[in-house]
Scaffold this motif. Sequence first.
Motif, PDB file in Angstrom:
ATOM      1  N   LEU A 164       0.832  -1.205   0.000  1.00 18.12           N
ATOM      2  CA  LEU A 164       0.000   0.000   0.000  1.00 18.12           C
ATOM      3  C   LEU A 164       0.867   1.256   0.000  1.00 18.12           C
ATOM      4  O   LEU A 164       0.616   2.196  -0.779  1.00 18.12           O
ATOM      5  N   ALA A 165       1.872   1.296   0.848  1.00 22.01           N
ATOM      6  CA  ALA A 165       2.757   2.470   0.918  1.00 22.01           C
ATOM      7  C   ALA A 165       3.488   2.683  -0.400  1.00 22.01           C
ATOM      8  O   ALA A 165       3.627   3.825  -0.869  1.00 22.01           O
ATOM      9  N   VAL A 166       3.944   1.593  -1.011  1.00 18.72           N
ATOM     10  CA  VAL A 166       4.636   1.705  -2.299  1.00 18.72           C
ATOM     11  C   VAL A 166       3.685   2.231  -3.369  1.00 18.72           C
ATOM     12  O   VAL A 166       4.065   3.078  -4.194  1.00 18.72           O
ATOM     13  N   ALA A 167       2.431   1.756  -3.351  1.00 13.71           N
ATOM     14  CA  ALA A 167       1.453   2.200  -4.341  1.00 13.71           C
ATOM     15  C   ALA A 167       1.163   3.690  -4.193  1.00 13.71           C
ATOM     16  O   ALA A 167       1.078   4.434  -5.190  1.00 13.71           O
ATOM     17  N   ILE A 168       1.016   4.158  -2.948  1.00 16.54           N
ATOM     18  CA  ILE A 168       0.769   5.590  -2.727  1.00 16.54           C
ATOM     19  C   ILE A 168       1.970   6.413  -3.211  1.00 16.54           C
ATOM     20  O   ILE A 168       1.817   7.458  -3.841  1.00 16.54           O
ATOM     21  N   GLY A 169       3.184   5.928  -2.917  1.00 10.88           N
ATOM     22  CA  GLY A 169       4.383   6.634  -3.370  1.00 10.88           C
ATOM     23  C   GLY A 169       4.444   6.731  -4.883  1.00 10.88           C
ATOM     24  O   GLY A 169       4.815   7.770  -5.439  1.00 10.88           O
ATOM     25  N   THR A 170       4.055   5.650  -5.561  1.00 11.00           N
ATOM     26  CA  THR A 170       4.048   5.645  -7.029  1.00 11.00           C
ATOM     27  C   THR A 170       3.052   6.664  -7.572  1.00 11.00           C
ATOM     28  O   THR A 170       3.323   7.374  -8.548  1.00 11.00           O
ATOM     29  N   ASP A 212       9.347   6.338   5.357  1.00 13.79           N
ATOM     30  CA  ASP A 212      10.524   5.664   4.803  1.00 13.79           C
ATOM     31  C   ASP A 212      10.157   4.843   3.575  1.00 13.79           C
ATOM     32  O   ASP A 212      10.896   4.833   2.576  1.00 13.79           O
ATOM     33  N   ILE A 213       9.008   4.161   3.642  1.00 14.63           N
ATOM     34  CA  ILE A 213       8.597   3.328   2.507  1.00 14.63           C
ATOM     35  C   ILE A 213       8.181   4.206   1.327  1.00 14.63           C
ATOM     36  O   ILE A 213       8.497   3.899   0.169  1.00 14.63           O
ATOM     37  N   LEU A 214       7.490   5.306   1.607  1.00 16.46           N
ATOM     38  CA  LEU A 214       7.141   6.226   0.523  1.00 16.46           C
ATOM     39  C   LEU A 214       8.404   6.697  -0.196  1.00 16.46           C
ATOM     40  O   LEU A 214       8.473   6.727  -1.433  1.00 16.46           O
ATOM     41  N   LEU A 215       9.427   7.059   0.582  1.00 18.09           N
ATOM     42  CA  LEU A 215      10.650   7.621   0.011  1.00 18.09           C
ATOM     43  C   LEU A 215      11.592   6.558  -0.553  1.00 18.09           C
ATOM     44  O   LEU A 215      12.668   6.900  -1.071  1.00 18.09           O
ATOM     45  N   SER A 216      11.192   5.290  -0.462  1.00 16.44           N
ATOM     46  CA  SER A 216      11.980   4.265  -1.157  1.00 16.44           C
ATOM     47  C   SER A 216      11.867   4.463  -2.672  1.00 16.44           C
ATOM     48  O   SER A 216      12.685   3.948  -3.435  1.00 16.44           O
ATOM     49  N   ASN A 217      10.847   5.216  -3.071  1.00 16.55           N
ATOM     50  CA  ASN A 217      10.722   5.610  -4.474  1.00 16.55           C
ATOM     51  C   ASN A 217      11.631   6.813  -4.701  1.00 16.55           C
ATOM     52  O   ASN A 217      11.362   7.923  -4.234  1.00 16.55           O
ATOM     53  N   LYS A 218      12.711   6.632  -5.403  1.00 23.81           N
ATOM     54  CA  LYS A 218      13.735   7.669  -5.567  1.00 23.81           C
ATOM     55  C   LYS A 218      13.289   8.817  -6.470  1.00 23.81           C
ATOM     56  O   LYS A 218      14.002   9.821  -6.587  1.00 23.81           O
ATOM     57  N   LYS A 219      12.112   8.692  -7.065  1.00 25.06           N
ATOM     58  CA  LYS A 219      11.600   9.787  -7.899  1.00 25.06           C
ATOM     59  C   LYS A 219      10.923  10.874  -7.054  1.00 25.06           C
ATOM     60  O   LYS A 219      10.588  11.941  -7.570  1.00 25.06           O
TER      61      LYS A 219
END
Length: 276
Positions: A164-170, A212-219
Amino acid sequence: MSKKHKHPHHEEHVDESWLIPYADLLTLLLALFIVLFAMSSVDAKKFEEMAQAFNSALNGGTGVLDQTSPIETGPDNDKKKNETEDKNEAASASAADKERKAQMEAEQKQLEDLKKKVDNYIKANGLTTQLDTKLNASQLMITISDNALFASGSATVKPDSRKLAVAIGTMLVSYPGYEIVVSGHTDNQPISTSEFKSNWDLSSARAIRFMDILLSNKKLDPKLFSAIGYGQYRPLDGISNTTAAGRAKNRRVEVSIIRKFIDPENLSQVPATPKE
């Protein structure tokens, strides 16, 4: 013996005709300097009368002072100047208002699009009881129940919830430039463990771990992110911590996408800070 006739001696005179235009020129220059000196305080009416008098006396009514506009001074001119400046400022403000309105409309569309994407993800993944979105005059807020993210008393994001966190970050990548605030909230049940000495610690740690998980997306730009822990002091509006159901709702993480352009006329739509 004849007498010689003596011719009378005629004295030669120097041509002085040039003195006339020269004198006229000096007179005109004198008149011009007098007028220029007087212009610092003379008003338009007086200047016109003076110009006519000089031209009439010197050139028969036609000359260099005809059709001349003085530099107006005094209260009337100051008033005109202020009116002109006010009009320019009003035009500039109007242009700025139009530009700001266009920016606000574009931002509204962006946030509505992002909300729709999150809502579709929630629906597609059966998370309607665990996630909620709300768009108001200050922000788009994504509220996530702590049960969906953490085990009781823990700040470690559950493996299933990392998706979920990765999807929101994307999703956030497509909407750059917004300030993102991740806030953690607990209920009013005290906690004191070797890892967390208070609800302040727990709520802060949960917000940071999710960020932290959101910011694992380097974009995503880390400079636009911040994490806040509110402990038990920001319960949901109308939700009390006096019941088990209320405490469950108040334990949550919120991801707030802050508007860049806030309309002061709509600030009344922003909910007040909820109180317990």
